[in-house]
Design a protein around this motif. Sequence first.
Motif, PDB file in Angstrom:
ATOM      1  N   LEU A 321       0.815  -1.213   0.000  1.00  0.00           N
ATOM      2  CA  LEU A 321       0.000   0.000   0.000  1.00  0.00           C
ATOM      3  C   LEU A 321       0.846   1.260   0.000  1.00  0.00           C
ATOM      4  CD1 LEU A 321      -2.526  -1.157   2.729  1.00  0.00           C
ATOM      5  CD2 LEU A 321      -2.674  -1.475   0.278  1.00  0.00           C
ATOM      6  N   LYS A 324       0.230   4.021  -2.558  1.00  0.00           N
ATOM      7  CA  LYS A 324      -1.129   4.447  -2.844  1.00  0.00           C
ATOM      8  C   LYS A 324      -1.621   5.376  -1.759  1.00  0.00           C
ATOM      9  CE  LYS A 324      -1.838  -0.167  -4.536  1.00  0.00           C
ATOM     10  NZ  LYS A 324      -2.444  -1.421  -4.122  1.00  0.00           N
ATOM     11  N   GLY A 325      -1.798   6.616  -2.117  1.00  0.00           N
ATOM     12  CA  GLY A 325      -2.416   7.537  -1.168  1.00  0.00           C
ATOM     13  C   GLY A 325      -1.502   7.869  -0.014  1.00  0.00           C
ATOM     14  N   ASN A 327      -2.344   9.338   2.700  1.00  0.00           N
ATOM     15  CA  ASN A 327      -2.995   9.393   3.999  1.00  0.00           C
ATOM     16  C   ASN A 327      -2.922   8.078   4.753  1.00  0.00           C
ATOM     17  OD1 ASN A 327      -3.648  12.045   3.782  1.00  0.00           O
ATOM     18  ND2 ASN A 327      -5.619  11.646   2.810  1.00  0.00           N
ATOM     19  N   GLU A 328      -2.628   7.034   4.041  1.00  0.00           N
ATOM     20  CA  GLU A 328      -2.596   5.756   4.721  1.00  0.00           C
ATOM     21  C   GLU A 328      -1.363   5.666   5.594  1.00  0.00           C
ATOM     22  OE1 GLU A 328      -4.975   2.575   2.029  1.00  0.00           O
ATOM     23  OE2 GLU A 328      -3.188   3.508   1.238  1.00  0.00           O
ATOM     24  N   GLY A 329      -1.603   5.405   6.834  1.00  0.00           N
ATOM     25  CA  GLY A 329      -0.503   5.372   7.782  1.00  0.00           C
ATOM     26  C   GLY A 329       0.340   4.135   7.571  1.00  0.00           C
ATOM     27  N   PHE A 339      -5.492  -9.923   6.456  1.00  0.00           N
ATOM     28  CA  PHE A 339      -6.409  -9.850   5.321  1.00  0.00           C
ATOM     29  C   PHE A 339      -5.640  -9.518   4.046  1.00  0.00           C
ATOM     30  CE2 PHE A 339      -9.584  -7.676   2.710  1.00  0.00           C
ATOM     31  CZ  PHE A 339     -10.575  -8.639   2.706  1.00  0.00           C
ATOM     32  N   LEU A 340      -4.748  -8.567   4.192  1.00  0.00           N
ATOM     33  CA  LEU A 340      -3.971  -8.137   3.035  1.00  0.00           C
ATOM     34  C   LEU A 340      -3.084  -9.273   2.522  1.00  0.00           C
ATOM     35  CD1 LEU A 340      -3.300  -5.704   1.291  1.00  0.00           C
ATOM     36  CD2 LEU A 340      -1.580  -5.037   2.942  1.00  0.00           C
ATOM     37  N   GLU A 343      -5.168 -11.859   0.823  1.00  0.00           N
ATOM     38  CA  GLU A 343      -5.565 -11.375  -0.493  1.00  0.00           C
ATOM     39  C   GLU A 343      -4.402 -11.468  -1.480  1.00  0.00           C
ATOM     40  OE1 GLU A 343      -7.689  -7.526  -0.444  1.00  0.00           O
ATOM     41  OE2 GLU A 343      -6.062  -6.875  -1.747  1.00  0.00           O
ATOM     42  N   THR A 348      -5.866 -17.246  -6.400  1.00  0.00           N
ATOM     43  CA  THR A 348      -5.460 -18.166  -7.456  1.00  0.00           C
ATOM     44  C   THR A 348      -4.051 -17.830  -7.926  1.00  0.00           C
ATOM     45  OG1 THR A 348      -7.708 -17.731  -8.164  1.00  0.00           O
ATOM     46  CG2 THR A 348      -6.485 -19.375  -9.399  1.00  0.00           C
ATOM     47  N   SER A 349      -3.750 -16.555  -7.939  1.00  0.00           N
ATOM     48  CA  SER A 349      -2.373 -16.186  -8.276  1.00  0.00           C
ATOM     49  C   SER A 349      -1.901 -15.127  -7.290  1.00  0.00           C
ATOM     50  CB  SER A 349      -2.292 -15.657  -9.701  1.00  0.00           C
ATOM     51  OG  SER A 349      -2.949 -14.421  -9.792  1.00  0.00           O
ATOM     52  N   ILE A 351      -0.353 -11.835  -5.870  1.00  0.00           N
ATOM     53  CA  ILE A 351      -0.331 -10.451  -6.344  1.00  0.00           C
ATOM     54  C   ILE A 351       1.053  -9.860  -6.090  1.00  0.00           C
ATOM     55  CG2 ILE A 351      -1.313  -8.158  -6.079  1.00  0.00           C
ATOM     56  CD1 ILE A 351      -3.900  -9.518  -5.151  1.00  0.00           C
ATOM     57  N   GLU A 354       2.510  -3.500  -6.755  1.00  0.00           N
ATOM     58  CA  GLU A 354       2.661  -2.559  -7.863  1.00  0.00           C
ATOM     59  C   GLU A 354       3.864  -1.683  -7.554  1.00  0.00           C
ATOM     60  OE1 GLU A 354      -0.858  -0.266  -8.888  1.00  0.00           O
ATOM     61  OE2 GLU A 354      -2.041  -2.077  -8.498  1.00  0.00           O
TER      62      GLU A 354
ATOM     63  N   GLN B 537      -4.179 -17.777 -14.330  1.00  0.00           N
ATOM     64  CA  GLN B 537      -3.288 -17.171 -13.338  1.00  0.00           C
ATOM     65  C   GLN B 537      -2.447 -16.063 -13.946  1.00  0.00           C
ATOM     66  OE1 GLN B 537      -1.236 -20.567 -11.854  1.00  0.00           O
ATOM     67  NE2 GLN B 537      -3.006 -21.241 -10.658  1.00  0.00           N
ATOM     68  N   GLN B 540      -4.530 -13.152 -14.337  1.00  0.00           N
ATOM     69  CA  GLN B 540      -4.792 -12.500 -13.055  1.00  0.00           C
ATOM     70  C   GLN B 540      -3.609 -11.689 -12.570  1.00  0.00           C
ATOM     71  OE1 GLN B 540      -6.132 -16.090 -10.929  1.00  0.00           O
ATOM     72  NE2 GLN B 540      -7.881 -14.896 -10.288  1.00  0.00           N
ATOM     73  N   LYS B 582      -5.436   7.984  -7.582  1.00  0.00           N
ATOM     74  CA  LYS B 582      -5.623   7.634  -6.174  1.00  0.00           C
ATOM     75  C   LYS B 582      -6.282   6.270  -6.073  1.00  0.00           C
ATOM     76  CE  LYS B 582      -6.724   9.715  -1.856  1.00  0.00           C
ATOM     77  NZ  LYS B 582      -5.803   8.760  -1.277  1.00  0.00           N
ATOM     78  N   THR B 583      -5.982   5.607  -4.980  1.00  0.00           N
ATOM     79  CA  THR B 583      -6.579   4.290  -4.753  1.00  0.00           C
ATOM     80  C   THR B 583      -7.210   4.251  -3.375  1.00  0.00           C
ATOM     81  OG1 THR B 583      -4.832   3.290  -6.058  1.00  0.00           O
ATOM     82  CG2 THR B 583      -6.108   1.835  -4.684  1.00  0.00           C
ATOM     83  N   ARG B 585      -9.045   1.477  -0.741  1.00  0.00           N
ATOM     84  CA  ARG B 585      -9.320   0.054  -0.545  1.00  0.00           C
ATOM     85  C   ARG B 585     -10.627  -0.141   0.188  1.00  0.00           C
ATOM     86  NH1 ARG B 585      -5.413  -3.486  -1.130  1.00  0.00           N
ATOM     87  NH2 ARG B 585      -6.296  -4.774   0.509  1.00  0.00           N
ATOM     88  N   GLU B 607     -10.756   7.614   8.492  1.00  0.00           N
ATOM     89  CA  GLU B 607     -10.116   8.921   8.653  1.00  0.00           C
ATOM     90  C   GLU B 607     -10.878  10.008   7.912  1.00  0.00           C
ATOM     91  OE1 GLU B 607      -5.926   8.498   7.708  1.00  0.00           O
ATOM     92  OE2 GLU B 607      -5.978   6.493   8.569  1.00  0.00           O
TER      93      GLU B 607
END
Lengths: 707, 659
Positions: A321, A324-325, A327-329, A339-340, A343, A348-349, A351, A354, B537, B540, B582-583, B585, B607
Amino acid sequence: MNAAGAGCAHCPGSGCLIRARSVLLAPAARRACSSPGGPASRGSSSKMEQTCDDIDEMFSNLLGEMDLLTQSLGVETVQPPSPKESNKEYNFTVGFKDLNESLSALEDNDLDALMADLVADLTEVEQKTVQAQKTSHYSQSEVTQPSTSVCAAASYDYKSNVPVTTTGRFEDDLPPPPPDPAFNLPLPPPPPEPLTQEELETQAKADKIKLALEKLKEAKVKKLVVKVHMNDNSTKSLMVDERQVARDVLDNLFEKTHCDCNVDWCLYEIYPELQIERFFEDHENVIEILSDWTRDSENKVLFLEKNEKYAVFKNPQNFYLANKGKNEGKEMNEKNKEFLLEESFCGTSVIVPELEGALYLKEDGKKSWKRRYFLLRASGIYYVPKGKTKTSRDLACFIQFENLNIYYGTQYKLKYKAPTDYCFVLKHPQIQKESQYIKYLCCDDQGTLQQWVTGIRIAKYGKTLYDNYKRAVQRASLASGWANLATVKPAVTAGSSLTGTVQANGQILQSIPPARLEAQKHTEMTKDKKPNDVNGCRSVQPTSQPQTYQNKRASIKPPPPQRRSSAVSSTPLQPAQPKRGSAVFTSDPVTFPPPPPEMAEDLPPPPPDFCEDPPDFVPPPPPTCSSSTEDLLPPPPPPPPSQASLSNKPLPVTKKVGPPPPKRQVNTERTEEPKSMGLPPSGGGSGQPDLMSDLMKALQKKRGNTS
Amino acid sequence: MAGLKTASGDYIDASWELSVAVEELGPEAEPLTLRVTGDVHIGGVMLQIVDKIKVKQNWSDHALWWEQKKLWLLKTNWTLDKYGLQADARLRYTPQHKPVRLQLPNRRMICVHASFSEPVFRAVAGICRVLSIRHAEELSLLRAPKEKDKKKRKGPVLGTEDEFDLSGVVLPASAEQQPFRGMPAHFSDSPATEACYRMLSVSWTGLTPEHVLKMPRPSNLVEKAQINSRWLSSSRSLMQQDVRENEQLWLRFKYYNFFDLEPKYDAVRITQLYEQARWAVLLEETESTEEEMMVFAALQYHINKLSLSADPTETAGEQGMDDLDSALSNLQVKLEGGTSTSDMLENLTTIPELKDYLRVFRPRKLTLKGYKQHWVVFKETTISYYKSREEALGEPVQQLNLKGCEVVPDVNISGQKFCIRLLVPSPEGMSEVYLRCEDEQQYASWMAGCRLAAKGRTMADSTYQSEVQNILSFLQLQRASPDAPVAPDAEAMGTQWLVSPRYQKKFKPKQLTPRILEAHQNVAQLSLTEAKMRFIQAWQSLPDFGISYFVVRFKGSRKDEILGIANNRLIRIDLAVGDVVKTWRYSNMRQWNVNWDIRQVAIEFDEHINVAFSSVSAGCNIVHEYIGGYIFLSTRSTDKGRGLDEELFYKLTGGHEAL
């Protein structure tokens, strides 16, 4: 003494050892010479001779290993400083290079460790074969078992005896005894008469084949002695076989050191010449990696903690993360992390994070660094060619991950005039020298470097990385769990074993005076504790369990033949030969350095323990009892116990050699006791330029260090 | 009963006339008129209708549809008053299940009966049950593109020529479907349905480059966003969304969150998913790099080849077993053949060798030397070459261990050039060596050996022969001239269709084929299902994978932007450049609301980050449903026994009417 002992006195010294060496070298240096030398000689006609041969060979195997060790010691003593100095730089030595040289670089305590490894290896193999025999020949168990069990016992025996016999040797100037057990032990099998020859023959044949197959397998396994640098500048040498992955080696090192086993521990390879380094991934095959090193390599393997190794699993948000952004601490609660990870790694594959941005690329053959915009994708690293957009179709492939390892480059500002010191290097694992095929990249800061290195590892290894991590966590938690448990455990087991011994005593030894009984309890306790301690520092219960069995078994097995022989003396039934053989055998221990007096008294007759334990895991004893042990059941005459304990004791010594005695949970008093028992202090005086004595010296030295 | 009359014919009760159209009476027939009062319940009305029609048939599937209100009168115990029905209502008495023509993810057409009265979510579940696709919640229906779009492309549209009909299929009552002859039982009724199952579970091999070229391809994000405007709402019925009988709809995987793909049960699902992935790649809906495209092409080639001979009833695992079996029987033969143990050992340990005169070339700087004839021996993973055969006993000129090396074909069939380029690693770096073979056969056997050696395996490996065959068939491909008429046989089809049009243009076939061949060597040993899974895969793991685009306008912004919706996040993308701005989640999402009046979606994240946007390219209910759908899918548990919480789905995805 007798003919048998004298007869082989000289043979092993010369021929036997030489053959053994080739046996050892074959697996170790198979790269150099591809002949599978192991089970070469097996053509004898009579079954006795055959088993003889097998054991002889097995033994010579071991001797060969020891031969090498001692030889290296010899080298050390002959030309003390010079090779050692130069070898200091050699951090890792590979078998195919020059085993002698490599071994000469070993330090004394390494020898012990190696010995332990070797013994453990052999024990394992034998146990396997014995078990296989057990299961396959269940129907004939009555008769055949004794012989096999004796076989096994014999093999254990000589192993356990090796260090001791050597002491005996230079003490009494006896011919090298090792061969004796090797040749004599096969004889003990008492039941030849009760069985029909045919049956026995087939049995022996089957056993032989199994043994041979096992050995064949074993012989084909390539083994290297690897010198691992610890973070306190010391080194440890250990035997790594070609099936072991980094995880196994780490576990091995956990046993040998008293580290906390946390997930950050890793094997770390350093190429001084290229100034690159990386950690081995836990699933990587260590021998394979090391085989890529050149003969004169200065590369070394370190054992140290690296937070980077599993940083991504501890704080996945920093990798997944981060871009991305704003603001995310940086902090994230555990549930979200989980969870991350789920995920990212459990779909299946996998990640791949990025990741894109400008990096500096060292231009081929030049010292200049060019800034380019790179992107990481699951399929490789790409860059944006000049004047193109960064849409997928315009990307040019920079490199793909097949046949590629990633390293950190150190001090590249100095070496290559890199813009920063945050460099990483991509190269084919086999490339060891500077080459245009090595790619050098440079990041702006440490964080970016970590992101790239981790990202590339994820792209390259995928879910394996996560599996490695989970295994490492499991290992670490077990370790911490044991650390807590260990303080309680010994007491419990000691208690239980105590009751056990009492019971056994009641059955078998009625004549033992109370004082003696008490003393026995005492030793029993310490004896019992040892395996636990071993557990404590190994700390993996499930994996350690079999090993402790082995230990126990090894320590347990030896006595039966001796006792039998002693019993035999009272029964005319037994054939003379086995008696003689075992007599020879037992006579060896007798010639040992006189055991410390307090020990002799202390030493309780071990039988209770033996009779107690075997049924749990060792099938052989019961049948043995049926045929010949009946005579044993009556109180064993005083001498045998001491003998048994003698031959029995050394094993703990060799065994203990592996994991340095754990000092934390046990009273030092107690731990010291077996030590003094196991090691006759007299062994020190050896002026003979003898292989065995040198080895002994080394062992002693080590023991001196630890106690 | 309603309809009490006076002598003059005036009705004296509060009854009134209800007109109901019945399709079964013919299109021109006058609607039936029934005399009813407000307190008649729907069931009673239906009884009257059936009485009046006097046609004997099964009416059980029929129900009343109120045209003006677009409402099914399904609650038979409700009265007309309760429904608010008046005399002006136009009702239709019509079956609840009607045939629709579906275009499947593999672009083939199929005719099935779908429920027109239940919400689309359930209708799709029903369809998927017929098609035996598990996890129907991941799929949904789209409207087919408008006719005017269709006219743009000429020629036959793929797959429409042969339409499969599954409308007659009757599903077993039990939810558990028993496999019969390797396929779900309801497919084994007739040869036609069996053929249909084959179509569903084996990918079509008759693809040509033209097919790909004729498909509309989105060229930018706005075009990619177009498709998403056509999704049907999941919480309303097909009838309510003006879908007609026999209308063409598309069935697609909508949510890119594929749960529990299991080759054992998911033959159709995996095939269809693979097909959707393949089309997404070929049509560049999901963009890929050149290298990735070659892998996709190789996988497609491989899947195609296997599909030609594939038997759909064969379950996935069996292929591997066959290999194992044959290997075992081979071994057995070997073991039995050996007369003595030493022979046996010898047999097992002898590794085939290759020895031949080849021309060897080592490119070096500042030398102009060309290929030179050498006696080359290939043993285990090592190639040694000698000046001549006679010197083979002595020291070789050079010895190369191919383990970990790079093997690149350098072949030109028309020029009869069969070279193998080896990039052999050594401590000093990589050394480059070319081996030039005389003919295809020699090339194939050496090439196959090199490839195995690069992976550390020898020619004793069981895959050696198949590798040789693979190489030969690829050479065959290359030989086929691209102008030749396209045969349905995949072998003769060339490789152009395996890549997207962009790369079709970029590469000539003879450039393309070697590259695909190169990529193929890494996948050549996969089974059909494995290859499909690998394709999925790889798809993906593309960065663009699984993002559904919408043109939106953010609150406070004056220009249109792109909103990407993925299975774990929302992405704000610059429309012109395509950069991620921007992203957000979902895991940080607190709540989201839809203001149906101004058609604005407002989302609150942790936040106190608030985002609001209105959808430009699609209805805001579609955006809403997409987000809600992903959140719903993330609640699925691994516990297979538990069914889906349909209510939750409607709650999360439905508009105001669902609440």
